[in-house]
Design an enzyme around this catalytic site. Sequence first.
Site, PDB file in Angstrom:
ATOM      1  N   ASP A  54      29.318  22.881  36.452  1.00  0.00           N
ATOM      2  CA  ASP A  54      29.917  23.977  35.690  1.00  0.00           C
ATOM      3  C   ASP A  54      28.896  25.102  35.654  1.00  0.00           C
ATOM      4  O   ASP A  54      27.843  24.974  35.010  1.00  0.00           O
ATOM      5  CB  ASP A  54      30.257  23.504  34.275  1.00  0.00           C
ATOM      6  CG  ASP A  54      30.876  24.595  33.409  1.00  0.00           C
ATOM      7  OD1 ASP A  54      30.863  25.780  33.816  1.00  0.00           O
ATOM      8  OD2 ASP A  54      31.361  24.263  32.313  1.00  0.00           O
ATOM      9  N   ASN A  81      30.184  30.696  45.206  1.00  0.00           N
ATOM     10  CA  ASN A  81      31.576  31.092  45.368  1.00  0.00           C
ATOM     11  C   ASN A  81      32.360  31.062  44.061  1.00  0.00           C
ATOM     12  O   ASN A  81      33.349  31.789  43.925  1.00  0.00           O
ATOM     13  CB  ASN A  81      32.242  30.165  46.388  1.00  0.00           C
ATOM     14  CG  ASN A  81      33.742  30.287  46.392  1.00  0.00           C
ATOM     15  OD1 ASN A  81      34.304  31.271  46.867  1.00  0.00           O
ATOM     16  ND2 ASN A  81      34.424  29.272  45.847  1.00  0.00           N
ATOM     17  N   TYR A 157      36.700  42.439  36.590  1.00  0.00           N
ATOM     18  CA  TYR A 157      36.443  41.678  37.816  1.00  0.00           C
ATOM     19  C   TYR A 157      35.664  42.535  38.816  1.00  0.00           C
ATOM     20  O   TYR A 157      34.688  42.074  39.408  1.00  0.00           O
ATOM     21  CB  TYR A 157      37.760  41.203  38.424  1.00  0.00           C
ATOM     22  CG  TYR A 157      37.607  40.427  39.712  1.00  0.00           C
ATOM     23  CD1 TYR A 157      37.264  39.080  39.681  1.00  0.00           C
ATOM     24  CD2 TYR A 157      37.799  41.037  40.948  1.00  0.00           C
ATOM     25  CE1 TYR A 157      37.115  38.355  40.861  1.00  0.00           C
ATOM     26  CE2 TYR A 157      37.646  40.328  42.122  1.00  0.00           C
ATOM     27  CZ  TYR A 157      37.311  38.977  42.070  1.00  0.00           C
ATOM     28  OH  TYR A 157      37.160  38.278  43.253  1.00  0.00           O
ATOM     29  N   LYS A 161      31.727  42.059  40.445  1.00  0.00           N
ATOM     30  CA  LYS A 161      31.358  42.014  41.862  1.00  0.00           C
ATOM     31  C   LYS A 161      30.318  43.083  42.192  1.00  0.00           C
ATOM     32  O   LYS A 161      29.468  42.878  43.065  1.00  0.00           O
ATOM     33  CB  LYS A 161      32.603  42.160  42.734  1.00  0.00           C
ATOM     34  CG  LYS A 161      33.557  40.976  42.604  1.00  0.00           C
ATOM     35  CD  LYS A 161      32.873  39.647  42.904  1.00  0.00           C
ATOM     36  CE  LYS A 161      33.820  38.474  42.867  1.00  0.00           C
ATOM     37  NZ  LYS A 161      33.168  37.180  43.175  1.00  0.00           N
ATOM     38  N   THR A 190      44.704  33.622  47.460  1.00  0.00           N
ATOM     39  CA  THR A 190      44.085  32.600  46.620  1.00  0.00           C
ATOM     40  C   THR A 190      44.738  32.617  45.247  1.00  0.00           C
ATOM     41  O   THR A 190      45.525  33.511  44.925  1.00  0.00           O
ATOM     42  CB  THR A 190      42.571  32.838  46.445  1.00  0.00           C
ATOM     43  OG1 THR A 190      42.365  34.034  45.658  1.00  0.00           O
ATOM     44  CG2 THR A 190      41.859  32.981  47.784  1.00  0.00           C
TER      45      THR A 190
END
Length: 232
Positions: A54, A81, A157, A161, A190
Amino acid sequence: MDTISLITGGNKGIGHETARRLRDAGHTVLIGARDAGRGRAAADELGVGLVHLDVTDQASVDRAAAQVREDHGRLDVLVNNAAVNSVVAPLAGTTATEAAALLDVNVLGAMRVTNAFLPLLHASRHARIVNVSSRVGSFAATIEQDMFDWRVVPPVYAISKTALTMLTLKYARELPGILVNAADPGYTKTDLNDHQGTQTVTEGTDAIVHLATLGAGGPTGTCISREDVVPW
């Protein structure tokens, strides 16, 4: 000598496909998974190893590193990832607590794992770290191309990144003996986008696999997609 590779968030999606492709390339692959049951199912399907991991839990990360040390003695490739897209509102409708939870996975998770596994990476003759970032975090793509807005890519999000790509650059500067790069999978089908992406997971892992299999003297401190260099 076998290449020992660990992929966090490896039980599904891009992580799962990366594991399959590196396995097929002859690597000894370990997938890290937060959910032990799903991780075991994926590992059995792929015929690879499983590390219960985790990325938001330092104790879990430390146990995972200890397991890999005991079983293999080193790590040659780390693919950070694991990521979530749990905040979909515009910034004005997002609480700091919600944003912090996402950043804890997408940015600090990669930092926890990298730092915990650095001694094992240093034990490798040719270590590589691949951070799975995204073009949505590019300043140039956002400002010059005006490609993304919150209705397409939730802003927290995208911010995560941006931070992950900078984290990649900073590690590349601090770790001259390790190739540290970021990969942009592109808009890939995904769970993160409800499978609305335009690329297959195989296409989405092209840049990751390329960076994970770089030879000695390869680039470091870069961010690439399957087609080009991603602008900062």
